[in-house]
Write an enzyme that holds these catalytic residues in place. Structure first.
Site, PDB file in Angstrom:
ATOM      1  N   HIS A   2      -3.565  -9.858  -4.396  1.00  9.21           N
ATOM      2  CA  HIS A   2      -4.941  -9.826  -3.642  1.00  9.21           C
ATOM      3  C   HIS A   2      -6.056  -9.537  -4.662  1.00  9.21           C
ATOM      4  O   HIS A   2      -7.064  -8.914  -4.288  1.00  9.21           O
ATOM      5  CB  HIS A   2      -4.722  -8.619  -2.658  1.00  9.21           C
ATOM      6  CG  HIS A   2      -3.572  -9.027  -1.623  1.00  9.21           C
ATOM      7  ND1 HIS A   2      -3.228  -8.333  -0.529  1.00  9.21           N
ATOM      8  CD2 HIS A   2      -3.112 -10.359  -1.093  1.00  9.21           C
ATOM      9  CE1 HIS A   2      -2.280  -9.131   0.143  1.00  9.21           C
ATOM     10  NE2 HIS A   2      -2.438 -10.163  -0.335  1.00  9.21           N
ATOM     11  N   THR A  29       0.062   5.649  -1.606  1.00  7.78           N
ATOM     12  CA  THR A  29      -0.233   6.789  -0.647  1.00  7.78           C
ATOM     13  C   THR A  29       0.006   8.221  -1.206  1.00  7.78           C
ATOM     14  O   THR A  29      -0.687   8.888  -1.016  1.00  7.78           O
ATOM     15  CB  THR A  29       0.647   6.647   0.577  1.00  7.78           C
ATOM     16  OG1 THR A  29       1.932   6.751   0.519  1.00  7.78           O
ATOM     17  CG2 THR A  29       0.110   5.318   1.540  1.00  7.78           C
ATOM     18  N   ALA A  46       0.757  -1.193  -0.033  1.00 10.36           N
ATOM     19  CA  ALA A  46      -0.001   0.149   0.092  1.00 10.36           C
ATOM     20  C   ALA A  46       0.783   1.185  -0.116  1.00 10.36           C
ATOM     21  O   ALA A  46       0.254   2.364  -0.649  1.00 10.36           O
ATOM     22  CB  ALA A  46      -0.940   0.057   1.137  1.00 10.36           C
ATOM     23  N   VAL A  77      -4.847  -3.392  -4.941  1.00 11.38           N
ATOM     24  CA  VAL A  77      -5.588  -3.882  -5.855  1.00 11.38           C
ATOM     25  C   VAL A  77      -6.217  -2.715  -6.724  1.00 11.38           C
ATOM     26  O   VAL A  77      -7.255  -2.690  -7.400  1.00 11.38           O
ATOM     27  CB  VAL A  77      -6.977  -4.295  -5.044  1.00 11.38           C
ATOM     28  CG1 VAL A  77      -6.468  -5.473  -4.099  1.00 11.38           C
ATOM     29  CG2 VAL A  77      -7.722  -3.334  -4.002  1.00 11.38           C
TER      30      VAL A  77
END
Length: 244
Positions: A113, A18, A14, A95
């Site tokens: 994922h 950001t 992730a 994702v």
């Protein structure tokens, strides 16, 4: 004379997204830290069982704006690595589809994922774009159902309580075994089995580079740990890898 470059595997989490406005989950300011109850919205059991949870989940997807996010310098740096002729694969826990949006060859991106850009019916399996489902939410449907059979619609992601796609995971493990350089970018390296790919790579002789703002469980086996912001650190790292 053609220089043969080593296979490079890049595991992204992730943290690489950001700077595109997509919040992370497990960092100090991550979603799970701010609101642990939000994890229910992406846990398969509660999601399928509770209409109210699905309604909240659809509102979360609508308001997150992830489908409108743009790739950042970190994503573009990896595209530069590929276009320079480096044999590579991106193994992503994300994702959001931003690697492909940045120009990464889709077949070279393994979405561990799944993807949030599509939805599918939990009953009949019919698949469609997330944008269409969100348009129905905007039009007043709090929990849009499958248009084919009336079943529950869900994102094409691997939700908590589900296993990763065996085929995709097998491909990622094969890449991790074969690579000579394994770069983990923006991942807490806490979510398994994806996190364990770093160890698989090291056990098979790869050089491990960790690029992450916070410590990870695999820093001790890394050949290099980089703490600088990803949007500046990753382009610099790519430049070094290309010069090697």
């Amino acid at each position: 004379m053609t220089i043969k470059r080593p296979l490079t595997a890049v595991l992204t989490g992730a943290g690489i997204s950001t700077d595109s406005g997509i919040p992370d989950y497990r960092g100090p300011k991550g979603l799970w830290q701010r609101d642990p109850s939000a994890q229910q919205l992406v846990t398969i059991g509660p999601y399928l069982a509770d209409t109210e949870i699905r309604r909240q989940a659809w509102l979360m997807r609508r308001d997150a704006g992830a489908l409108h996010a743009e790739p950042n310098a970190g994503h573009r740096a990896l595209v530069e690595l590929e276009r320079a002729g480096v044999p590579m694969r991106v193994l992503t826990q994300n994702v959001d589809g931003l690697h492909q949006a940045a120009g990464q060859t889709p077949r070279k991106v393994l979405e561990l994922h799944g993807t949030a850009r599509d939805v599918r019916c939990a009953s009949c399996g019919d698949r469609g774009p997330m944008t269409g489902a969100l348009a129905r939410v905007e039009a007043g449907e709090p929990d849009p159902a499958c248009l084919v059979c009336g079943g529950i619609l869900r994102p094409c992601t691997v939700m908590f309580g589900e296993s990763l796609d065996v085929t995709v995971l097998d491909q990622a493990e094969t890449v991790s075994i074969a690579c000579e350089v394994f770069v983990a970018v923006g991942s807490s390296l806490q979510v398994h089995p994806a996190a364990g790919l770093a160890e698989v790579a090291v056990q098979n002789g790869a050089r491990l580079i960790v690029v992450n703002g916070e410590p990870t469980p695999y820093d001790g086996m890394a050949h290099e740990v980089i703490r600088e912001p990803i949007s500046t650190a990753l382009p610099a790292l790519v430049t070094r890898l290309l010069a090697a």
